[in-house]
Design an enzyme around this catalytic site. Structure first.
Site, PDB file in Angstrom:
ATOM      1  N   GLU A 272      25.387  41.286  38.527  1.00 28.76           N
ATOM      2  CA  GLU A 272      25.485  42.425  37.605  1.00 28.76           C
ATOM      3  C   GLU A 272      25.494  41.900  36.184  1.00 28.76           C
ATOM      4  OE1 GLU A 272      28.716  45.156  38.265  1.00 28.76           O
ATOM      5  OE2 GLU A 272      28.431  45.149  40.434  1.00 28.76           O
ATOM      6  N   LYS A 274      26.968  41.219  32.705  1.00 28.38           N
ATOM      7  CA  LYS A 274      28.346  41.132  32.213  1.00 28.38           C
ATOM      8  C   LYS A 274      28.345  41.707  30.792  1.00 28.38           C
ATOM      9  CE  LYS A 274      32.326  37.998  31.884  1.00 28.38           C
ATOM     10  NZ  LYS A 274      32.956  38.551  30.718  1.00 28.38           N
ATOM     11  N   ARG A 279      37.184  46.524  28.973  1.00 24.68           N
ATOM     12  CA  ARG A 279      37.329  46.949  30.371  1.00 24.68           C
ATOM     13  C   ARG A 279      38.229  48.177  30.449  1.00 24.68           C
ATOM     14  NH1 ARG A 279      38.214  42.909  35.324  1.00 24.68           N
ATOM     15  NH2 ARG A 279      38.163  44.385  37.026  1.00 24.68           N
ATOM     16  N   ARG A 294      42.927  46.535  30.405  1.00 14.75           N
ATOM     17  CA  ARG A 294      43.372  45.524  31.376  1.00 14.75           C
ATOM     18  C   ARG A 294      44.772  45.039  31.056  1.00 14.75           C
ATOM     19  NH1 ARG A 294      40.288  39.974  31.001  1.00 14.75           N
ATOM     20  NH2 ARG A 294      42.259  39.306  31.878  1.00 14.75           N
ATOM     21  N   GLU A 324      32.996  49.012  32.064  1.00 13.04           N
ATOM     22  CA  GLU A 324      33.096  48.375  30.748  1.00 13.04           C
ATOM     23  C   GLU A 324      32.603  49.378  29.699  1.00 13.04           C
ATOM     24  OE1 GLU A 324      34.383  45.292  30.713  1.00 13.04           O
ATOM     25  OE2 GLU A 324      33.724  44.331  28.855  1.00 13.04           O
ATOM     26  N   PHE A 364      31.487  49.852  37.380  1.00 13.10           N
ATOM     27  CA  PHE A 364      31.149  48.796  38.339  1.00 13.10           C
ATOM     28  C   PHE A 364      32.050  48.764  39.569  1.00 13.10           C
ATOM     29  CE2 PHE A 364      33.416  46.580  34.802  1.00 13.10           C
ATOM     30  CZ  PHE A 364      34.557  46.187  35.475  1.00 13.10           C
ATOM     31  N   ARG A 441      42.150  36.098  40.385  1.00 11.80           N
ATOM     32  CA  ARG A 441      40.897  35.497  39.940  1.00 11.80           C
ATOM     33  C   ARG A 441      40.386  34.655  41.092  1.00 11.80           C
ATOM     34  NH1 ARG A 441      38.904  34.697  34.862  1.00 11.80           N
ATOM     35  NH2 ARG A 441      40.837  35.056  33.735  1.00 11.80           N
ATOM     36  N   LYS A 447      31.507  34.378  37.235  1.00  9.32           N
ATOM     37  CA  LYS A 447      30.803  34.722  35.993  1.00  9.32           C
ATOM     38  C   LYS A 447      29.960  33.543  35.507  1.00  9.32           C
ATOM     39  CE  LYS A 447      34.892  33.690  33.200  1.00  9.32           C
ATOM     40  NZ  LYS A 447      35.834  34.114  32.191  1.00  9.32           N
TER      41      LYS A 447
HETATM   42  P1  ATP Z   1      35.886  36.955  29.498  1.00  9.44           P
HETATM   43  O1  ATP Z   1      36.558  36.514  28.247  1.00  9.44           O
HETATM   44  O2  ATP Z   1      34.748  36.108  29.931  1.00  9.44           O
HETATM   45  O3  ATP Z   1      35.566  38.423  29.519  1.00  9.44           O
HETATM   46  P2  ATP Z   1      38.116  37.475  31.140  1.00  9.44           P
HETATM   47  O4  ATP Z   1      39.199  36.518  31.457  1.00  9.44           O
HETATM   48  O5  ATP Z   1      38.428  38.580  30.193  1.00  9.44           O
HETATM   49  O6  ATP Z   1      36.883  36.642  30.612  1.00  9.44           O
HETATM   50  P3  ATP Z   1      36.732  37.467  33.588  1.00  9.44           P
HETATM   51  O7  ATP Z   1      37.329  37.678  34.908  1.00  9.44           O
HETATM   52  O8  ATP Z   1      36.437  36.081  33.260  1.00  9.44           O
HETATM   53  O9  ATP Z   1      37.623  38.137  32.470  1.00  9.44           O
HETATM   54  O10 ATP Z   1      35.413  38.328  33.480  1.00  9.44           O
HETATM   55  C1  ATP Z   1      35.452  39.620  33.920  1.00  9.44           C
HETATM   56  C2  ATP Z   1      35.421  40.559  32.725  1.00  9.44           C
HETATM   57  O11 ATP Z   1      34.075  40.854  32.428  1.00  9.44           O
HETATM   58  C3  ATP Z   1      36.042  41.851  33.127  1.00  9.44           C
HETATM   59  O12 ATP Z   1      37.414  41.874  32.759  1.00  9.44           O
HETATM   60  C4  ATP Z   1      35.241  42.910  32.408  1.00  9.44           C
HETATM   61  O13 ATP Z   1      35.901  43.277  31.209  1.00  9.44           O
HETATM   62  C5  ATP Z   1      33.956  42.228  32.038  1.00  9.44           C
HETATM   63  N1  ATP Z   1      32.763  42.791  32.700  1.00  9.44           N
HETATM   64  C6  ATP Z   1      31.622  43.139  32.073  1.00  9.44           C
HETATM   65  N2  ATP Z   1      30.697  43.559  32.935  1.00  9.44           N
HETATM   66  C7  ATP Z   1      31.240  43.507  34.177  1.00  9.44           C
HETATM   67  C8  ATP Z   1      30.764  43.806  35.489  1.00  9.44           C
HETATM   68  N3  ATP Z   1      29.539  44.236  35.696  1.00  9.44           N
HETATM   69  N4  ATP Z   1      31.624  43.615  36.519  1.00  9.44           N
HETATM   70  C9  ATP Z   1      32.877  43.165  36.323  1.00  9.44           C
HETATM   71  N5  ATP Z   1      33.381  42.851  35.105  1.00  9.44           N
HETATM   72  C10 ATP Z   1      32.571  43.014  34.033  1.00  9.44           C
END
Ligand code: ATP
Length: 610
Positions: A272, A274, A279, A294, A324, A364, A441, A447
């Site tokens: 998907e 990102k 979020r 979040r 998102e 999502f 996690r 990712k």
């Molecule tokens: P980052 O700083 O990379 O966003 P993170 O620690 O906030 O990292 P991760 O688990 O690494 O979070 O990445 C998931 C985040 O990506 C989610 O919290 C969400 O906000 C975002 N996101 C964007 N598109 C999607 C998607 N299609 N599916 C899930 N999460 C997504």
């Protein structure tokens, strides 16, 4: 937007009318806080809380669990006491008879209104001996009164309610009462430590994971503790996902190449886009809607357009979905930068902002639908339900997804995502076990971001724990910051770098404002550091930082002795990206174990295909 019938009501909301039998003294809670504050290791902290919980009457357990965290409710129940230090100083003056100016002088030197209260009440108690005992029930009742004060007289009333408690407090009780109302508890007990203690006190070690799941799907430690103490594990197992209680979000792991990702996923998976936005977890029941960040903040008022559209596009009765929120150009319809959507966090002028910065939500995941908990259903099933139950149009969109079977396909999808101004992609497992893991996690989601392809290995979300005064052009300002990462195993923070680049003048000018409330006269209790900055800060503000490399560092304390004896880990050439992660708690910053994984990842090639 009305509250749904089935929305959970907390016993704490009506305790003003409840006839409280004073069972426990607040002095016992304060004494536990005192011991906790002088304890550094997580295991010892846990046993301090366990010994204390054993003495708490069942009927007061729920309130006490919140109070341990300096609150009256679960985290997502967003109410504050609204008492700044200066108001607390007035209450201390009212109680002790010491003139306000004298108290303010002492506070300027000490910096903590709690310690000021402790000192002055100690002096006062040597003169006047009589006072009533302060019960937990009375503390809860008065704190509730402070919380609900509104209007012209509210400041005066808040001062009065606090002063009435201080009047009957010993020095230690006074210290922690002042810290509770100013939101500066600083005992260092994280929610994980509190859950450990709840599990040890009322269940067995083996049952810890089920207890954590109950917490992860309700975000309510008081509910979990009370249910466990009263109904045992049967009660815990019966706790289910519910509208109004945010679910802790699932997070993604990272790998350094697309080929590794495909291999880890077993040759095939969904990918998907990102999106680089905010979020959102949305709870809908009839006309009730709540958007949680979040970090469990209520974002409903920041995104009224999304809230309204989701209600009208939903065909069922009740649902919890995730997506998102992204800013869109009104002219071109293209996705805009994160900075644009970040404006929506400021609540003023929301009507104008809605016009200037239109948004879309890319859904999502679906976690709950009309009485059914979907978190244990596989990915495809959950995703299909979104399309079935929502009218996907206008503001409400699905995240772009494709099933892939090869690295080449993943590479093409990744390039498309970057062209569409996304951060990268998230690969999602499509196997039967691809459940929604609340609060964890793991490798069911992996990712892959564009940062991984350049000179920088990734972005890190680090916590500000200190500042150094600037020189030259930065004289009179902070010139650099001391940054730390969170160790989820020990519950402590360790420094990883000194950050001096990537700041613009505007940000540097605003830094004191941003950090002021976290200033600390001494090294934060839960921080390990070898470098001593000019000013210490309690963990509070998270900044996004990119770096060239995770290195072994003798100067930094995070991950001490893990990779090399006598050394910690550090970040080479750290640079601030300009993004303050208001959406992350310090405990949600990049963890030490993630940094160690990144250190090990560096020894594989950063290439799209290999
Ligand atoms: P980052 O700083 O990379 O966003 P993170 O620690 O906030 O990292 P991760 O688990 O690494 O979070 O990445 C998931 C985040 O990506 C989610 O919290 C969400 O906000 C975002 N996101 C964007 N598109 C999607 C998607 N299609 N599916 C899930 N999460 C997504």
């Amino acid at each position: 937007m009305s509250i749904p019938k089935n929305n959970y009501t907390y016993p704490t909301t009506n305790f003003i009318d409840r006839v409280c039998t004073p069972l426990m003294n607040f002095a016992d809670v304060a004494e536990m806080f005192r011991v906790l504050e002088s304890t550094e290791a997580r295991l010892e902290m846990t046993s301090v809380i366990v010994n204390f919980l054993k003495t708490v009457p069942r009927d007061e357990l729920r309130d006490v669990i919140y109070i341990i965290q300096g609150k009256l409710h679960p985290d997502f129940y967003q109410v504050e006491f609204g008492m700044a230090d200066k108001l607390v100083l007035k209450a201390i003056s009212l109680t002790t008879g010491v003139p306000y100016e004298v108290i303010e002088n002492t506070w300027t030197k000490i910096g903590d209104s709690g310690e000021v209260a402790e000192k002055l009440i100690k002096e006062k108690k040597q003169i006047t001996l009589f006072s009533e005992t302060l019960s937990v029930a009375r503390v809860v009742k008065n704190l509730k009164l402070i919380e609900i004060c509104e209007g012209k007289e509210s400041q005066m009333l808040k001062t009065k309610y606090l002063a009435s408690m201080l009047h009957d407090s010993g020095p230690i009780e006074a210290k922690y009462l002042c810290r509770i109302v100013t939101g500066k508890m600083r005992t260092g007990a994280s929610i994980m430590t509190i859950l450990d203690a709840i599990a040890i006190t009322f269940a067995t070690k083996e049952e810890r994971s089920e207890i954590e799941r109950a917490f992860n799907i309700t975000c309510d430690s008081g509910l979990v503790a009370e249910t466990l103490a009263k109904n045992g594990m049967r009660g815990i197992r019966a706790i289910s996902v519910r509208i109004g209680n945010p679910i802790k979000v699932m997070l993604a792991e990272r790998l350094s190449s697309l080929s590794e990702i495909i291999e880890k996923m077993g040759g095939t998976c969904a990918v998907e886009y990102k999106y680089d936005g905010i979020r959102a977890q949305i709870h809908i029941s009839g006309n009730y809607v709540k958007i949680f960040s979040r970090r469990l903040e209520d974002l409903t008022d920041n995104f009224p357009d999304i809230a309204k559209s989701l209600i009208s596009h939903f065909r069922g009765k009740e649902v919890i979905v995730e997506g998102e929120c992204v800013a869109i150009s009104a002219k071109t319809g293209h996705i805009q930068s994160f900075q644009d959507i970040a404006h929506r966090r400021r609540k003023y002028n929301i009507n104008e902002t809605i016009k200037d910065i239109p948004v879309r939500i890319f859904l999502f995941d679906m976690l709950y639908l009309d009485g059914i908990d979907l978190t244990s259903k596989p990915y495809f099933e959950r995703r299909k339900l979104i399309e079935e139950w929502f009218n996907i149009a206008g503001i409400v969109q699905m995240s772009c997804m494709k099933i892939i079977h090869s690295t080449e396909e993943a590479e093409r999808f990744f390039n498309d995502a970057i062209k569409e101004r996304c951060e990268g992609i998230i690969a999602k497992s499509t196997k039967n076990e691809s459940v929604y893991r609340a609060g964890s996690r793991g490798f069911l989601w992996i990712k892959y971001k564009k940062d991984y392809c350049g000179n920088f290995i990734d972005s890190f979300d680090l916590v500000v724990v200190g500042a150094f005064y600037g020189m030259g052009r930065r004289a009179g300002k902070y010139g650099a910051l001391l940054m730390a990462s969170y160790d989820s195993k020990s519950g402590r923070y360790g420094t990883v770098c000194k950050l001096g680049t990537g700041f613009d003048d505007n940000f540097l000018d605003n830094l004191p404002n941003l950090l002021n409330e976290y200033k600390s006269n001494e090294k934060p209790h839960l921080l390990d550091a070898k470098i001593i900055p000019d000013i210490w800060f309690q963990p509070g503000i998270v900044l996004e930082v990119v770096g060239a490399e995770v290195t072994i560092s003798p100067n930094h304390a995070a991950g001490m002795n893990v990779i090399k004896e006598g050394s910690g880990i550090g970040i080479r050439f750290p640079r601030f990206t300009g993004r303050v992660r208001y959406d992350k708690e310090p405990e949600q910053s990049t963890t030490v174990s993630e940094m160690i994984k990144m250190y090990n990842m560096q020894f594989t090639d950063f290439d799209l295909t290999t």
